[in-house]
Write a protein that holds these residues in place. Structure first.
Motif, PDB file in Angstrom:
ATOM      1  N   TYR A 263       0.847  -1.202   0.000  1.00  0.00           N
ATOM      2  CA  TYR A 263       0.000   0.000   0.000  1.00  0.00           C
ATOM      3  C   TYR A 263       0.880   1.248   0.000  1.00  0.00           C
ATOM      4  O   TYR A 263       0.660   2.182  -0.777  1.00  0.00           O
ATOM      5  CB  TYR A 263      -0.885  -0.038   1.241  1.00  0.00           C
ATOM      6  CG  TYR A 263      -1.859   1.109   1.410  1.00  0.00           C
ATOM      7  CD1 TYR A 263      -3.142   1.037   0.871  1.00  0.00           C
ATOM      8  CD2 TYR A 263      -1.520   2.249   2.141  1.00  0.00           C
ATOM      9  CE1 TYR A 263      -4.054   2.069   1.046  1.00  0.00           C
ATOM     10  CE2 TYR A 263      -2.423   3.287   2.321  1.00  0.00           C
ATOM     11  CZ  TYR A 263      -3.689   3.190   1.771  1.00  0.00           C
ATOM     12  OH  TYR A 263      -4.585   4.218   1.946  1.00  0.00           O
ATOM     13  N   ILE A 264       1.890   1.238   0.857  1.00  0.00           N
ATOM     14  CA  ILE A 264       2.803   2.380   0.945  1.00  0.00           C
ATOM     15  C   ILE A 264       3.548   2.578  -0.377  1.00  0.00           C
ATOM     16  O   ILE A 264       3.746   3.708  -0.832  1.00  0.00           O
ATOM     17  CB  ILE A 264       3.797   2.177   2.108  1.00  0.00           C
ATOM     18  CG1 ILE A 264       3.045   2.190   3.449  1.00  0.00           C
ATOM     19  CG2 ILE A 264       4.881   3.246   2.100  1.00  0.00           C
ATOM     20  CD1 ILE A 264       3.875   1.747   4.636  1.00  0.00           C
ATOM     21  N   LYS A 265       3.933   1.476  -1.008  1.00  0.00           N
ATOM     22  CA  LYS A 265       4.660   1.565  -2.277  1.00  0.00           C
ATOM     23  C   LYS A 265       3.803   2.170  -3.387  1.00  0.00           C
ATOM     24  O   LYS A 265       4.339   2.717  -4.362  1.00  0.00           O
ATOM     25  CB  LYS A 265       5.149   0.177  -2.700  1.00  0.00           C
ATOM     26  CG  LYS A 265       6.281  -0.373  -1.842  1.00  0.00           C
ATOM     27  CD  LYS A 265       6.677  -1.768  -2.311  1.00  0.00           C
ATOM     28  CE  LYS A 265       7.807  -2.344  -1.471  1.00  0.00           C
ATOM     29  NZ  LYS A 265       8.165  -3.726  -1.891  1.00  0.00           N
ATOM     30  N   MET A 266       2.479   2.067  -3.246  1.00  0.00           N
ATOM     31  CA  MET A 266       1.588   2.622  -4.261  1.00  0.00           C
ATOM     32  C   MET A 266       1.436   4.134  -4.130  1.00  0.00           C
ATOM     33  O   MET A 266       0.899   4.782  -5.031  1.00  0.00           O
ATOM     34  CB  MET A 266       0.206   1.953  -4.173  1.00  0.00           C
ATOM     35  CG  MET A 266       0.209   0.482  -4.547  1.00  0.00           C
ATOM     36  SD  MET A 266      -1.441  -0.280  -4.477  1.00  0.00           S
ATOM     37  CE  MET A 266      -2.192   0.420  -5.971  1.00  0.00           C
ATOM     38  N   LEU A 267       1.899   4.693  -3.018  1.00  0.00           N
ATOM     39  CA  LEU A 267       1.804   6.138  -2.823  1.00  0.00           C
ATOM     40  C   LEU A 267       2.865   6.851  -3.652  1.00  0.00           C
ATOM     41  O   LEU A 267       3.997   6.376  -3.761  1.00  0.00           O
ATOM     42  CB  LEU A 267       1.998   6.481  -1.340  1.00  0.00           C
ATOM     43  CG  LEU A 267       0.972   5.902  -0.369  1.00  0.00           C
ATOM     44  CD1 LEU A 267       1.394   6.185   1.069  1.00  0.00           C
ATOM     45  CD2 LEU A 267      -0.412   6.477  -0.638  1.00  0.00           C
ATOM     46  N   PRO A 268       2.536   7.991  -4.235  1.00  0.00           N
ATOM     47  CA  PRO A 268       3.526   8.745  -5.020  1.00  0.00           C
ATOM     48  C   PRO A 268       4.742   9.118  -4.174  1.00  0.00           C
ATOM     49  O   PRO A 268       4.630   9.395  -2.977  1.00  0.00           O
ATOM     50  CB  PRO A 268       2.747  10.000  -5.446  1.00  0.00           C
ATOM     51  CG  PRO A 268       1.310   9.603  -5.386  1.00  0.00           C
ATOM     52  CD  PRO A 268       1.203   8.630  -4.252  1.00  0.00           C
ATOM     53  N   GLU A 269       5.904   9.115  -4.803  1.00  0.00           N
ATOM     54  CA  GLU A 269       7.146   9.426  -4.095  1.00  0.00           C
ATOM     55  C   GLU A 269       7.123  10.819  -3.476  1.00  0.00           C
ATOM     56  O   GLU A 269       7.809  11.089  -2.492  1.00  0.00           O
ATOM     57  CB  GLU A 269       8.336   9.306  -5.055  1.00  0.00           C
ATOM     58  CG  GLU A 269       8.634   7.882  -5.496  1.00  0.00           C
ATOM     59  CD  GLU A 269       9.035   6.987  -4.338  1.00  0.00           C
ATOM     60  OE1 GLU A 269       9.647   7.496  -3.377  1.00  0.00           O
ATOM     61  OE2 GLU A 269       8.724   5.783  -4.385  1.00  0.00           O
ATOM     62  N   THR A 270       6.339  11.715  -4.066  1.00  0.00           N
ATOM     63  CA  THR A 270       6.288  13.088  -3.558  1.00  0.00           C
ATOM     64  C   THR A 270       5.513  13.211  -2.248  1.00  0.00           C
ATOM     65  O   THR A 270       5.611  14.230  -1.568  1.00  0.00           O
ATOM     66  CB  THR A 270       5.631  14.010  -4.599  1.00  0.00           C
ATOM     67  OG1 THR A 270       4.348  13.467  -4.963  1.00  0.00           O
ATOM     68  CG2 THR A 270       6.502  14.125  -5.838  1.00  0.00           C
ATOM     69  N   GLN A 271       4.750  12.173  -1.896  1.00  0.00           N
ATOM     70  CA  GLN A 271       3.923  12.231  -0.686  1.00  0.00           C
ATOM     71  C   GLN A 271       4.719  11.748   0.535  1.00  0.00           C
ATOM     72  O   GLN A 271       4.427  10.712   1.138  1.00  0.00           O
ATOM     73  CB  GLN A 271       2.654  11.395  -0.878  1.00  0.00           C
ATOM     74  CG  GLN A 271       1.632  12.016  -1.800  1.00  0.00           C
ATOM     75  CD  GLN A 271       0.992  13.267  -1.195  1.00  0.00           C
ATOM     76  OE1 GLN A 271       0.971  13.447   0.018  1.00  0.00           O
ATOM     77  NE2 GLN A 271       0.469  14.132  -2.057  1.00  0.00           N
ATOM     78  N   PHE A 272       5.725  12.540   0.912  1.00  0.00           N
ATOM     79  CA  PHE A 272       6.592  12.144   2.020  1.00  0.00           C
ATOM     80  C   PHE A 272       5.810  11.995   3.326  1.00  0.00           C
ATOM     81  O   PHE A 272       6.000  11.037   4.072  1.00  0.00           O
ATOM     82  CB  PHE A 272       7.713  13.178   2.211  1.00  0.00           C
ATOM     83  CG  PHE A 272       8.710  13.214   1.096  1.00  0.00           C
ATOM     84  CD1 PHE A 272       9.641  12.194   0.958  1.00  0.00           C
ATOM     85  CD2 PHE A 272       8.722  14.249   0.179  1.00  0.00           C
ATOM     86  CE1 PHE A 272      10.566  12.209  -0.072  1.00  0.00           C
ATOM     87  CE2 PHE A 272       9.638  14.282  -0.855  1.00  0.00           C
ATOM     88  CZ  PHE A 272      10.564  13.257  -0.985  1.00  0.00           C
ATOM     89  N   ARG A 273       4.957  12.959   3.617  1.00  0.00           N
ATOM     90  CA  ARG A 273       4.223  12.924   4.881  1.00  0.00           C
ATOM     91  C   ARG A 273       3.248  11.744   4.932  1.00  0.00           C
ATOM     92  O   ARG A 273       3.114  11.075   5.959  1.00  0.00           O
ATOM     93  CB  ARG A 273       3.474  14.238   5.101  1.00  0.00           C
ATOM     94  CG  ARG A 273       4.359  15.377   5.564  1.00  0.00           C
ATOM     95  CD  ARG A 273       3.530  16.590   5.958  1.00  0.00           C
ATOM     96  NE  ARG A 273       4.335  17.570   6.665  1.00  0.00           N
ATOM     97  CZ  ARG A 273       4.590  17.546   7.968  1.00  0.00           C
ATOM     98  NH1 ARG A 273       4.085  16.582   8.714  1.00  0.00           N
ATOM     99  NH2 ARG A 273       5.325  18.476   8.536  1.00  0.00           N
TER     100      ARG A 273
END
Length: 338
Positions: A263-273
């Motif tokens: 799930y975390i890997k599916m988040l865009p790299e720009t979404q650090f927070r």
């Protein structure tokens, strides 16, 4: 961390959550308040349902009355003063004295966000009602009851935590990220498993406490396969007999945590927070599973939990991992078996 809703509600949130509040500060501001408020709304329901005194019918009345007000079906909030007086946890007592303020916090947000939060709360309260109807109030020394089978366990973990994964995902898609339509189903599925992982950890960590109050979330059908019955879990000497089944549930929890990592890997790299807010509970969850696997969970004198110092250490490691290429992946893999 800046004010989420108002100083009073923020303080209630800080004092009633040991591990969630540190996660909350990583969330982007666009969704931080909504997620925090949902936690408090759910914590009210949980506090009512888990009160260590009272009759089942009375707790059900209070729980349904609270939910009706939150859902906008009623203006008559039940009087929680008597219930607040019997709480062993002073912070939960204070929460019950300020339920109206928590409910009023919904007015800060848009109609769309309110509906997302209330849909989730409805499912959570449904799970709490089912718990009370199944087990009765959490009175010490009462009769012991157990879930019947794994389908009941899976349903329970969805109702009280998997649905939070749905809310988290809806909020992320509404305010923070965009995914291809064909990926959204997978994203929701992994979000549900993320929530289930955290609830399974709670269940597997809290067996002695739940047994003390007559509740066994280890299904009776599965215990029978190992020539055990729920009452056998009272005796810490039965750990070796119980361990094969217990390890099966720890393995399932790890599989859910693996889904959380995906799930975390599916988040865009720009979404650090957003990544950070998801990673911290996974790191704590992985560590807890390791501790549970090594310890004797049936020994009520040996409370197994991740310490505050460890949580602070994970927060520091997380910040470093987020700024180093490949750091997130390495941290999660290293932590899984440490």
């Amino acid at each position: 961390m800046s004010v989420l809703i108002n100083e009073k509600i923020d303080n209630l949130l800080k004092t009633t959550s040991r591990s969630f509040y540190p996660t909350l500060k990583y969330l982007p501001k666009k969704v931080r308040g909504q997620i925090g408020l949902l936690y408090l709304l759910a914590r009210v329901a949980d506090t009512i349902a888990d009160s260590k005194s009272g009759e089942t019918d009375e707790l059900l009345r209070l729980l349904r009355g609270y939910n009706d007000v939150a859902q906008g079906k009623s203006d008559n909030l039940p009087d929680f003063s008597s219930l607040a007086e019997i709480q062993e946890n002073t912070h939960e007592a204070e929460l019950l004295r300020n339920v109206q303020d928590v409910v009023d916090g919904l007015l800060v947000y848009s109609e769309e966000d309110r509906q997302r939060m209330l849909e989730c709360l409805e499912i959570i309260v449904g799970g709490q009602i089912l718990d009370l109807e199944r087990f009765g109030p959490a009175n010490e020394g009462g009769n012991l009851s157990a879930l019947n089978d794994n389908s009941e366990l899976d349903d329970y973990t969805f109702r009280v935590a998997g649905c939070v994964g749905v809310l988290w995902t809806k909020m992320s898609l509404a305010h923070l990220i965009t995914l291809p339509a064909e990926k959204e189903g997978e994203f929701f599925e992994k979000g549900i498993r993320f929530g289930k992982a955290l609830q399974m950890i709670n269940i597997l960590r809290d067996i002695p406490e739940d047994l003390r109050f007559g509740r066994c979330y280890i299904p009776e059908q599965e215990l029978r396969k190992h020539n055990m019955k729920p009452e056998d879990l009272y005796d810490s000497k039965n750990i070796e007999k119980f361990r094969p089944l217990y390890d099966e549930y720890l393995d399932l929890t790890n599989e859910h945590l693996d889904a959380a990592i995906e799930y975390i890997k599916m988040l865009p790299e720009t979404q650090f927070r957003l990544k950070a807010s998801c990673m911290l509970p996974v790191l704590i969850g992985q560590r807890t599973v390791t501790l549970l696997r090594d310890g004797n969970i049936l020994d009520s004198s040996d409370r197994i939990k991740v310490t505050r110092d460890e949580i602070k250490s994970y927060a520091k490691k997380l910040l470093r991992a987020l700024i180093i290429p490949g750091g997130v992946k390495r941290l999660l893999e290293k932590n899984k078996n440490s």
